[in-house]
Scaffold this motif. Structure first.
Motif, PDB file in Angstrom:
ATOM      1  N   MET A  19      11.063  29.430  76.135  1.00  0.00           N
ATOM      2  CA  MET A  19      10.625  28.821  74.902  1.00  0.00           C
ATOM      3  C   MET A  19      10.980  29.755  73.742  1.00  0.00           C
ATOM      4  O   MET A  19      10.598  30.925  73.730  1.00  0.00           O
ATOM      5  CB  MET A  19       9.123  28.571  74.955  1.00  0.00           C
ATOM      6  N   LEU A  20      11.715  29.251  72.790  1.00  0.00           N
ATOM      7  CA  LEU A  20      12.092  30.031  71.617  1.00  0.00           C
ATOM      8  C   LEU A  20      10.895  30.259  70.710  1.00  0.00           C
ATOM      9  O   LEU A  20      10.011  29.415  70.611  1.00  0.00           O
ATOM     10  CB  LEU A  20      13.167  29.301  70.808  1.00  0.00           C
ATOM     11  N   LEU A  21      10.892  31.400  70.039  1.00  0.00           N
ATOM     12  CA  LEU A  21       9.878  31.661  69.025  1.00  0.00           C
ATOM     13  C   LEU A  21      10.258  30.910  67.750  1.00  0.00           C
ATOM     14  O   LEU A  21      11.448  30.796  67.417  1.00  0.00           O
ATOM     15  CB  LEU A  21       9.806  33.153  68.718  1.00  0.00           C
ATOM     16  N   THR A  22       9.273  30.407  67.027  1.00  0.00           N
ATOM     17  CA  THR A  22       9.542  29.777  65.739  1.00  0.00           C
ATOM     18  C   THR A  22       9.916  30.872  64.740  1.00  0.00           C
ATOM     19  O   THR A  22       9.711  32.065  64.991  1.00  0.00           O
ATOM     20  CB  THR A  22       8.302  29.022  65.211  1.00  0.00           C
TER      21      THR A  22
ATOM     22  N   ALA B  87      18.136  30.284  76.519  1.00  0.00           N
ATOM     23  CA  ALA B  87      17.227  29.576  75.618  1.00  0.00           C
ATOM     24  C   ALA B  87      17.845  29.368  74.236  1.00  0.00           C
ATOM     25  O   ALA B  87      17.335  28.586  73.440  1.00  0.00           O
ATOM     26  CB  ALA B  87      15.913  30.345  75.484  1.00  0.00           C
ATOM     27  N   GLY B  88      18.906  30.119  73.947  1.00  0.00           N
ATOM     28  CA  GLY B  88      19.567  29.961  72.656  1.00  0.00           C
ATOM     29  C   GLY B  88      18.956  30.774  71.531  1.00  0.00           C
ATOM     30  O   GLY B  88      19.092  30.415  70.362  1.00  0.00           O
ATOM     31  N   GLY B  89      18.296  31.886  71.858  1.00  0.00           N
ATOM     32  CA  GLY B  89      17.700  32.718  70.810  1.00  0.00           C
ATOM     33  C   GLY B  89      16.688  33.680  71.381  1.00  0.00           C
ATOM     34  O   GLY B  89      16.782  34.092  72.540  1.00  0.00           O
TER      35      GLY B  89
ATOM     36  N   THR C 285      13.009  34.873  72.602  1.00  0.00           N
ATOM     37  CA  THR C 285      11.817  34.334  73.261  1.00  0.00           C
ATOM     38  C   THR C 285      10.749  35.429  73.355  1.00  0.00           C
ATOM     39  O   THR C 285      11.030  36.603  73.101  1.00  0.00           O
ATOM     40  CB  THR C 285      12.164  33.854  74.687  1.00  0.00           C
ATOM     41  N   PRO C 286       9.539  35.066  73.770  1.00  0.00           N
ATOM     42  CA  PRO C 286       8.503  36.088  73.980  1.00  0.00           C
ATOM     43  C   PRO C 286       8.929  37.167  74.979  1.00  0.00           C
ATOM     44  O   PRO C 286       8.520  38.325  74.850  1.00  0.00           O
ATOM     45  CB  PRO C 286       7.314  35.284  74.492  1.00  0.00           C
ATOM     46  N   LEU C 287       9.762  36.821  75.948  1.00  0.00           N
ATOM     47  CA  LEU C 287      10.253  37.806  76.912  1.00  0.00           C
ATOM     48  C   LEU C 287      11.040  38.913  76.207  1.00  0.00           C
ATOM     49  O   LEU C 287      10.875  40.093  76.512  1.00  0.00           O
ATOM     50  CB  LEU C 287      11.128  37.120  77.966  1.00  0.00           C
ATOM     51  N   ASP C 288      11.880  38.550  75.261  1.00  0.00           N
ATOM     52  CA  ASP C 288      12.643  39.554  74.507  1.00  0.00           C
ATOM     53  C   ASP C 288      11.714  40.502  73.765  1.00  0.00           C
ATOM     54  O   ASP C 288      11.921  41.719  73.753  1.00  0.00           O
ATOM     55  CB  ASP C 288      13.581  38.867  73.503  1.00  0.00           C
ATOM     56  N   VAL C 289      10.677  39.955  73.164  1.00  0.00           N
ATOM     57  CA  VAL C 289       9.728  40.764  72.390  1.00  0.00           C
ATOM     58  C   VAL C 289       8.958  41.707  73.318  1.00  0.00           C
ATOM     59  O   VAL C 289       8.807  42.897  73.015  1.00  0.00           O
ATOM     60  CB  VAL C 289       8.775  39.866  71.580  1.00  0.00           C
ATOM     61  N   ARG C 290       8.481  41.211  74.443  1.00  0.00           N
ATOM     62  CA  ARG C 290       7.754  42.065  75.394  1.00  0.00           C
ATOM     63  C   ARG C 290       8.644  43.196  75.896  1.00  0.00           C
ATOM     64  O   ARG C 290       8.223  44.358  75.993  1.00  0.00           O
ATOM     65  CB  ARG C 290       7.229  41.242  76.580  1.00  0.00           C
ATOM     66  N   GLU C 291       9.880  42.858  76.183  1.00  0.00           N
ATOM     67  CA  GLU C 291      10.810  43.871  76.676  1.00  0.00           C
ATOM     68  C   GLU C 291      11.114  44.919  75.593  1.00  0.00           C
ATOM     69  O   GLU C 291      11.186  46.116  75.881  1.00  0.00           O
ATOM     70  CB  GLU C 291      12.092  43.205  77.157  1.00  0.00           C
ATOM     71  N   ALA C 292      11.248  44.487  74.353  1.00  0.00           N
ATOM     72  CA  ALA C 292      11.482  45.426  73.247  1.00  0.00           C
ATOM     73  C   ALA C 292      10.333  46.420  73.132  1.00  0.00           C
ATOM     74  O   ALA C 292      10.547  47.623  72.906  1.00  0.00           O
ATOM     75  CB  ALA C 292      11.681  44.668  71.937  1.00  0.00           C
ATOM     76  N   HIS C 293       9.104  45.955  73.304  1.00  0.00           N
ATOM     77  CA  HIS C 293       7.944  46.856  73.292  1.00  0.00           C
ATOM     78  C   HIS C 293       8.062  47.890  74.418  1.00  0.00           C
ATOM     79  O   HIS C 293       7.793  49.076  74.213  1.00  0.00           O
ATOM     80  CB  HIS C 293       6.630  46.079  73.441  1.00  0.00           C
ATOM     81  N   GLU C 294       8.467  47.446  75.589  1.00  0.00           N
ATOM     82  CA  GLU C 294       8.632  48.357  76.731  1.00  0.00           C
ATOM     83  C   GLU C 294       9.720  49.394  76.444  1.00  0.00           C
ATOM     84  O   GLU C 294       9.570  50.571  76.789  1.00  0.00           O
ATOM     85  CB  GLU C 294       8.993  47.571  77.994  1.00  0.00           C
ATOM     86  N   PHE C 295      10.808  48.964  75.812  1.00  0.00           N
ATOM     87  CA  PHE C 295      11.878  49.909  75.475  1.00  0.00           C
ATOM     88  C   PHE C 295      11.378  50.953  74.484  1.00  0.00           C
ATOM     89  O   PHE C 295      11.726  52.130  74.597  1.00  0.00           O
ATOM     90  CB  PHE C 295      13.096  49.178  74.910  1.00  0.00           C
ATOM     91  N   ASN C 296      10.567  50.535  73.524  1.00  0.00           N
ATOM     92  CA  ASN C 296      10.002  51.486  72.571  1.00  0.00           C
ATOM     93  C   ASN C 296       9.114  52.515  73.283  1.00  0.00           C
ATOM     94  O   ASN C 296       9.149  53.706  72.955  1.00  0.00           O
ATOM     95  CB  ASN C 296       9.216  50.782  71.474  1.00  0.00           C
ATOM     96  N   GLU C 297       8.333  52.066  74.237  1.00  0.00           N
ATOM     97  CA  GLU C 297       7.488  52.990  75.001  1.00  0.00           C
ATOM     98  C   GLU C 297       8.350  53.971  75.794  1.00  0.00           C
ATOM     99  O   GLU C 297       8.055  55.170  75.844  1.00  0.00           O
ATOM    100  CB  GLU C 297       6.559  52.219  75.936  1.00  0.00           C
ATOM    101  N   ALA C 298       9.426  53.488  76.385  1.00  0.00           N
ATOM    102  CA  ALA C 298      10.342  54.367  77.136  1.00  0.00           C
ATOM    103  C   ALA C 298      10.983  55.378  76.201  1.00  0.00           C
ATOM    104  O   ALA C 298      11.175  56.551  76.572  1.00  0.00           O
ATOM    105  CB  ALA C 298      11.412  53.534  77.838  1.00  0.00           C
ATOM    106  N   PHE C 299      11.306  54.969  74.994  1.00  0.00           N
ATOM    107  CA  PHE C 299      11.888  55.882  74.015  1.00  0.00           C
ATOM    108  C   PHE C 299      10.924  57.027  73.706  1.00  0.00           C
ATOM    109  O   PHE C 299      11.325  58.191  73.653  1.00  0.00           O
ATOM    110  CB  PHE C 299      12.246  55.118  72.738  1.00  0.00           C
TER     111      PHE C 299
END
Length: 95
Positions: A1-4, A73-75, A77-91
């Motif tokens: 599901m894409l984020l608005t 999904a064409g853009g 999604t919440p999965l991308d955002v959750r993963e970005a948070h995880e990458f920041n924590e790894a950084f």
């Protein structure tokens, strides 16, 4: 599901260092040593495997750039955002 558009703006505002480039979340991570960047990429790979969702990764000496999108999904999604948070924590752990 894409984020608005509104959801996307809200989520990106909570993601330190990330910005939007069309339908892609992007962040550049800077390291003071080449091998710290490589260790970070190893952490990104492990996170990506756990999520079964993989970013585009560019390594340019001491700079690692990550780009996230959900092609199916064409853009973004919440999965991308959750993963970005995880990458920041790894950084934070690999600086």
């Amino acid at each position: 599901m894409l984020l608005t558009e509104e959801e996307l703006r809200q989520q990106v505002s909570k993601l330190e260092g990330w910005k939007l480039e069309n339908d892609i979340l992007m962040r550049k991570y800077m390291f003071n040593e080449y091998m710290k960047g490589i260790a970070f990429v190893d952490a990104v790979a492990a996170i990506s495997e756990a999520f079964e969702h993989h970013p585009h990764i560019t390594i340019d000496y001491k700079t690692v750039t990550l780009r996230l999108t959900s092609i199916e999904a064409g853009g973004i999604t919440p999965l991308d955002v959750r993963e970005a948070h995880e990458f920041n924590e790894a950084f934070e752990k690999n600086r």
